[in-house]
Design an enzyme around this catalytic site. Sequence first.
Site, short mmCIF file in Angstrom:
data_model
loop_
_atom_site.label_atom_id
_atom_site.label_comp_id
_atom_site.label_asym_id
_atom_site.label_seq_id
_atom_site.Cartn_x
_atom_site.Cartn_y
_atom_site.Cartn_z
CG HIS A 40 49.00 26.83 53.23
ND1 HIS A 40 48.18 27.66 52.49
CD2 HIS A 40 48.90 25.60 52.65
CE1 HIS A 40 47.63 26.97 51.51
NE2 HIS A 40 48.06 25.71 51.58
CG ASP A 92 45.81 23.17 52.92
OD1 ASP A 92 45.23 24.00 52.21
OD2 ASP A 92 46.91 22.66 52.63
CG HIS A 138 44.72 17.55 51.71
ND1 HIS A 138 44.13 18.71 52.15
CD2 HIS A 138 45.72 17.92 50.87
CE1 HIS A 138 44.73 19.74 51.60
NE2 HIS A 138 45.70 19.29 50.82
#
Length: 310
Positions: A235, A239, A262
């Site tokens: 995952h 992202d 992020h």
Amino acid sequence: MNFQRTLKSELTCQSVGLHSGRKINMTIKPAASDAGILLVRKDKNYKQKIKVSLDNVTDTTLATTIGNNGTAISTVEHILSAFSGMGVDNAVVEVDGPEIPIMDGSALPFVEMLKKVGTCTQEKLKKYLIVKEPVYVSEGESHAMFVPSSSFEITYKIEFGHPAIGVQSYHLKLSDETYAQEICSSRTFGFLKDVEYLQARGLALGGSLKNAVILDETRIINKEGLRSPDEFVKHKILDAIGDLSLIGMPIVGHFIAYKSGHKLNAMLLKELLEHQENWTTATVLDIQESYEELNTLDVPSYKILDAVHV
């Protein structure tokens, strides 16, 4: 694969927003060549199209948020990941709320919808960003880097002091097939204590066992368990693929990350763009020449090993 791609027809879906908890309707429409990915808030200024780009990133806390002129859409990384993973260059995404719907917490529903409506090639060639020299950023114990490669590769490593996660690493050469088979079904995950903390403060209001893998102090509490043993690191790769697409074109290079997220992903893109001597752009017509140049570059293996703490 040499030419830009968009959807053959529009598609619609509905799900809650992970952080707002609101029901959100989303429509994805085809877009012209060179349009890129455009976002529209139908509940705000319907005529304003916000270009997905690094310049329009307004927040990277908990999710990636794109905004312009006071209008913003958050949690964009999963749909951007699906577009990038499936080779979609141009599309318009309309939502009637503050974020992209979370669906099942992965990019699988988006991939299935894209496959159902199909994609089509357009008249213009793709442009690629080719990494020529290593670029590195870090924050605390987290770090990320690009090194030259003749394809888009990802090596990612995570480390959590939780018995259900521990240390996980994964390597991927990205293509439509590898993305669909290995990455897109991996769900977002979180810890029960953190979810309760966030919800008490008006965040993660749409989070549930239907759209996330939730862990208590010792175990995964979802009855169905994991979709794959390394779903957590996959995952993170999902992202990252979405975040890295903010650069606006496919990347030819090897992304290597340790505990990145992020914020650090965006920092790496900014660092890359600020050093123009470390990259170039090319279309498929001249990319082979760039590959041949890359094959002459010598990237010390210790730099890669250090980057992922092997």
